[in-house]
Design a protein around this motif. Structure first.
Motif, PDB file in Angstrom:
ATOM      1  N   ALA A 101      29.140 -12.318  20.092  1.00 17.13           N
ATOM      2  CA  ALA A 101      28.301 -11.236  19.554  1.00 17.13           C
ATOM      3  C   ALA A 101      29.157  -9.994  19.314  1.00 17.13           C
ATOM      4  N   ARG A 102      30.102  -9.745  20.227  1.00 17.30           N
ATOM      5  CA  ARG A 102      31.005  -8.595  20.053  1.00 17.30           C
ATOM      6  C   ARG A 102      31.902  -8.812  18.836  1.00 17.30           C
ATOM      7  N   ILE A 103      32.367 -10.036  18.672  1.00 18.83           N
ATOM      8  CA  ILE A 103      33.206 -10.324  17.492  1.00 18.83           C
ATOM      9  C   ILE A 103      32.396 -10.078  16.214  1.00 18.83           C
ATOM     10  N   LEU A 104      31.166 -10.576  16.185  1.00 18.95           N
ATOM     11  CA  LEU A 104      30.344 -10.424  14.970  1.00 18.95           C
ATOM     12  C   LEU A 104      29.983  -8.967  14.710  1.00 18.95           C
ATOM     13  N   HIS A 105      29.879  -8.185  15.779  1.00 17.84           N
ATOM     14  CA  HIS A 105      29.579  -6.761  15.576  1.00 17.84           C
ATOM     15  C   HIS A 105      30.706  -6.089  14.793  1.00 17.84           C
ATOM     16  N   ALA A 106      31.928  -6.504  15.090  1.00 18.21           N
ATOM     17  CA  ALA A 106      33.079  -5.920  14.394  1.00 18.21           C
ATOM     18  C   ALA A 106      33.371  -6.650  13.077  1.00 18.21           C
ATOM     19  N   ASP A 107      33.044  -7.944  13.023  1.00 18.57           N
ATOM     20  CA  ASP A 107      33.475  -8.785  11.893  1.00 18.57           C
ATOM     21  C   ASP A 107      32.336  -9.768  11.553  1.00 18.57           C
ATOM     22  N   PRO A 108      31.296  -9.277  10.855  1.00 15.31           N
ATOM     23  CA  PRO A 108      30.088 -10.104  10.648  1.00 15.31           C
ATOM     24  C   PRO A 108      30.336 -11.396   9.875  1.00 15.31           C
ATOM     25  N   LYS A 109      31.444 -11.487   9.171  1.00 14.65           N
ATOM     26  CA  LYS A 109      31.691 -12.701   8.373  1.00 14.65           C
ATOM     27  C   LYS A 109      32.514 -13.742   9.135  1.00 14.65           C
ATOM     28  N   ASN A 110      32.716 -13.537  10.423  1.00 11.36           N
ATOM     29  CA  ASN A 110      33.553 -14.447  11.194  1.00 11.36           C
ATOM     30  C   ASN A 110      32.828 -15.781  11.418  1.00 11.36           C
ATOM     31  N   LEU A 111      33.270 -16.808  10.722  1.00 10.33           N
ATOM     32  CA  LEU A 111      32.574 -18.104  10.752  1.00 10.33           C
ATOM     33  C   LEU A 111      32.682 -18.789  12.108  1.00 10.33           C
ATOM     34  N   LYS A 112      33.839 -18.641  12.769  1.00 11.39           N
ATOM     35  CA  LYS A 112      33.993 -19.267  14.092  1.00 11.39           C
ATOM     36  C   LYS A 112      32.960 -18.699  15.056  1.00 11.39           C
ATOM     37  N   ALA A 113      32.822 -17.376  15.040  1.00  9.91           N
ATOM     38  CA  ALA A 113      31.859 -16.743  15.948  1.00  9.91           C
ATOM     39  C   ALA A 113      30.434 -17.141  15.582  1.00  9.91           C
ATOM     40  N   ARG A 114      30.145 -17.222  14.301  1.00 10.43           N
ATOM     41  CA  ARG A 114      28.791 -17.623  13.874  1.00 10.43           C
ATOM     42  C   ARG A 114      28.493 -19.058  14.307  1.00 10.43           C
ATOM     43  N   SER A 115      29.518 -19.913  14.276  1.00 14.06           N
ATOM     44  CA  SER A 115      29.323 -21.298  14.710  1.00 14.06           C
ATOM     45  C   SER A 115      28.988 -21.355  16.198  1.00 14.06           C
ATOM     46  N   GLU A 116      29.756 -20.626  17.007  1.00 12.11           N
ATOM     47  CA  GLU A 116      29.497 -20.630  18.457  1.00 12.11           C
ATOM     48  C   GLU A 116      28.090 -20.119  18.763  1.00 12.11           C
ATOM     49  N   ILE A 117      27.699 -19.043  18.081  1.00 16.57           N
ATOM     50  CA  ILE A 117      26.378 -18.456  18.340  1.00 16.57           C
ATOM     51  C   ILE A 117      25.274 -19.428  17.914  1.00 16.57           C
ATOM     52  N   MET A 118      25.466 -20.092  16.794  1.00 14.68           N
ATOM     53  CA  MET A 118      24.406 -20.981  16.301  1.00 14.68           C
ATOM     54  C   MET A 118      24.164 -22.149  17.274  1.00 14.68           C
ATOM     55  N   TRP A 119      25.245 -22.739  17.751  1.00  9.94           N
ATOM     56  CA  TRP A 119      25.080 -23.870  18.678  1.00  9.94           C
ATOM     57  C   TRP A 119      24.507 -23.375  20.011  1.00  9.94           C
ATOM     58  N   ALA A 120      24.957 -22.218  20.439  1.00  6.86           N
ATOM     59  CA  ALA A 120      24.415 -21.643  21.684  1.00  6.86           C
ATOM     60  C   ALA A 120      22.911 -21.429  21.565  1.00  6.86           C
ATOM     61  N   GLY A 121      22.463 -21.002  20.380  1.00 11.21           N
ATOM     62  CA  GLY A 121      21.030 -20.723  20.195  1.00 11.21           C
ATOM     63  C   GLY A 121      20.174 -21.951  20.418  1.00 11.21           C
ATOM     64  N   SER A 122      20.670 -23.095  19.987  1.00 16.01           N
ATOM     65  CA  SER A 122      19.896 -24.326  20.169  1.00 16.01           C
ATOM     66  C   SER A 122      19.942 -24.796  21.621  1.00 16.01           C
ATOM     67  N   LEU A 123      21.135 -24.740  22.224  1.00 17.93           N
ATOM     68  CA  LEU A 123      21.242 -25.225  23.611  1.00 17.93           C
ATOM     69  C   LEU A 123      20.533 -24.294  24.597  1.00 17.93           C
ATOM     70  N   ALA A 124      20.417 -23.029  24.233  1.00 14.50           N
ATOM     71  CA  ALA A 124      19.744 -22.082  25.125  1.00 14.50           C
ATOM     72  C   ALA A 124      18.255 -22.367  25.239  1.00 14.50           C
ATOM     73  N   HIS A 125      17.704 -23.088  24.224  1.00 10.65           N
ATOM     74  CA  HIS A 125      16.239 -23.213  24.262  1.00 10.65           C
ATOM     75  C   HIS A 125      15.753 -24.648  24.053  1.00 10.65           C
ATOM     76  N   ASN A 126      16.679 -25.625  24.229  1.00  7.30           N
ATOM     77  CA  ASN A 126      16.191 -27.013  24.168  1.00  7.30           C
ATOM     78  C   ASN A 126      15.934 -27.549  25.577  1.00  7.30           C
ATOM     79  N   ASP A 127      15.934 -26.652  26.553  1.00  8.03           N
ATOM     80  CA  ASP A 127      15.634 -26.913  27.966  1.00  8.03           C
ATOM     81  C   ASP A 127      16.837 -27.350  28.785  1.00  8.03           C
ATOM     82  N   LEU A 128      18.022 -27.503  28.152  1.00  8.62           N
ATOM     83  CA  LEU A 128      19.216 -27.889  28.902  1.00  8.62           C
ATOM     84  C   LEU A 128      19.493 -26.903  30.039  1.00  8.62           C
TER      85      LEU A 128
END
Ligand code: NZQ
Ligand code: ZN
Length: 388
Positions: A230-257
């Motif tokens: 999130a800190r990386i994206l705040h400074a660099d919103p187009k950072n694809l690596k950071a967006r990938s990590e956040i996207m996968w985290a979003g699913s694992l955070a709420h699929n009950d794992l």
């Protein structure tokens, strides 16, 4: 560990360009007609909707469409979708968007597959016995609805924002292309990161005495990963690596794992849902505005978990007294929220509820809680402290 059932039937297709596979994924479902459901315009502006239609056309799948879902999605839009599904013989729902669109699709799925008023399921008066299958093309990492069993809908008649949780609504597939999130406004990116943190924290903070060592380790890694990226994206919103990590985290955070073996305490979400119902605030930002007040009010109900959060997640050096360690952990999370331009009070969120409005939200709020079962007075005290 407490006894648990872990059920994640969603097929995840992750990566840049994966939306081109949508036609083939839908065809695997052997459906006759698809409803493409979307929001207020971002999927048209980005060209995603056209690409989705081209993929369906190429796969020979017929479809109708319904756009116009708003954030904090409304019951009346879902009812429009239910009527359309019945009229057109729709048997598969393709949600193209974020949590609001996916939740609206789930609501349509319940309404089209069951008799009677779909709102009954959100009021807890009845339990759905079926749901049309839902597939998702995710455009924002936040709510986790692409793998969750939950649908959150607002009935504007009375400002009721209510949830229906049932495994029938877990999407059959989720297409996740992190590049699609590049067009998000920074505020939505940051709100999404808060929501992902909170889906983990609502499961992490509980008062069960049982061990949940592995689950804690997964949760702690997830939270540290979200904060770093999130800190990386705040400074660099187009950072694809950071967006990938956040996207996968979003699913694992709420699929009950991150809840396996624990109990969960959803008070921050319940408190925020009333703020959303009354003031239509962005969900993640609303959570950021209320969490610290909840934490300061309840931490003595599970001091060790708050110390663990402070030391393992926020990197706080343990002090002589738990109260000191816990407070520095809470402050560190507030500091993180400020760094990504998220509010830490209702004033910063841009709302100023009156005492009457606070009482109304506290009365409407669903009771419960594992760290502390909140009374009406507790809820009023937390809202009041969060006013700022
Ligand atoms: O409507 P459009 O034009 O698409 O714009 C949306 C919307 O304004 C925009 N957006 C989405 N993807 C975009 C984009 N803009 C540009 N580029 C993109 N790629 O973002 C705005 C917010 O979208 P929304 O779907 O509302 O966001 P989110 O995923 O945060 O969903 C929030 C809703 O989910 C509920 C919340 O309460 C709220 O109603 N939740 C659902 C949960 C679940 N079903 O499991 C759990 C959560 O705790 C949460 O309560
Ligand atoms: Zn949430």
């Amino acid at each position: 560990m407490k006894e648990f059932t872990y059920y994640t039937p969603t097929k995840v297709v992750f990566g840049v360009g994966t939306e081109a596979q949508v036609g083939a994924l839908v065809r695997e479902q052997h459906c006759k007609k698809v409803l493409i459901h979307y929001g207020g315009g971002s999927v048209q502006r980005s060209g995603l909707l056209d690409r989705i239609k081209a993929s369906l056309d190429a796969a020979g799948v017929s479809y109708v469409e319904l756009g116009g879902v708003v954030p904090n999605p409304h019951l009346d839009k879902a009812q429009e979708g239910i009527a359309l599904c019945r009229q057109e013989g729709v048997d598969f729902l393709l949600a193209v968007g974020g949590g609001s669109v996916i939740d609206s699709a789930k609501c349509i799925g319940y309404g089209a597959a069951n008799e009677g008023d779909v709102w009954d399921f959100y009021e807890g008066k009845r339990t759905p016995t079926a749901c049309l299958p839902v597939g998702a093309v995710l455009t924002i990492a936040a709510a986790g609805s692409e793998m969750s069993n939950s649908s959150v809908i607002t009935n504007t008649d009375g400002g009721w924002k209510r949830d229906c949780s049932n495994d029938l609504s877990r999407p059959v597939f989720a297409v996740m292309d992190p590049e699609l999130t590049m067009t998000l406004p920074d505020y939505q990116t940051a709100s999404g990161c808060v929501d992902i943190m909170m889906h983990t924290m609502e499961r992490y903070f509980n008062s069960v005495p049982e061990n949940m060592e592995l689950t804690d380790g997964i949760s702690e890694a997830l939270m540290r990963t979200v904060m770093a990226n999130a800190r990386i994206l705040h400074a660099d919103p187009k950072n694809l690596k950071a967006r990938s990590e956040i996207m996968w985290a979003g699913s694992l955070a709420h699929n009950d794992l991150t809840g396996c073996g624990g109990e969960g305490d959803w008070c921050t979400h319940r408190l925020e849902h009333e703020m959303g119902g009354m003031f239509d605030v962005t969900h993640g930002a609303g959570l950021a505005a209320i969490w610290a007040s909840w934490a300061r009010h309840v931490w003595t109900g599970a001091p060790q978990r708050f110390v663990q959060f402070a030391t393992r997640v926020m990197g706080v050096e343990p002090g002589a007294a738990d109260a000191d360690t816990v407070e520095r952990g809470i402050q560190a999370l507030e500091q993180f929220y400020r760094e990504i331009d998220m509010p830490t009070s209702m004033a910063e969120l841009g709302i100023a509820p009156t005492e009457d409005q606070i009482r109304t939200m506290a009365e409407k709020c669903i009771p419960g809680g594992s760290v502390k079962s909140l009374t009406l007075e507790d809820r009023i005290a937390i809202y009041t402290a969060a006013r700022g």
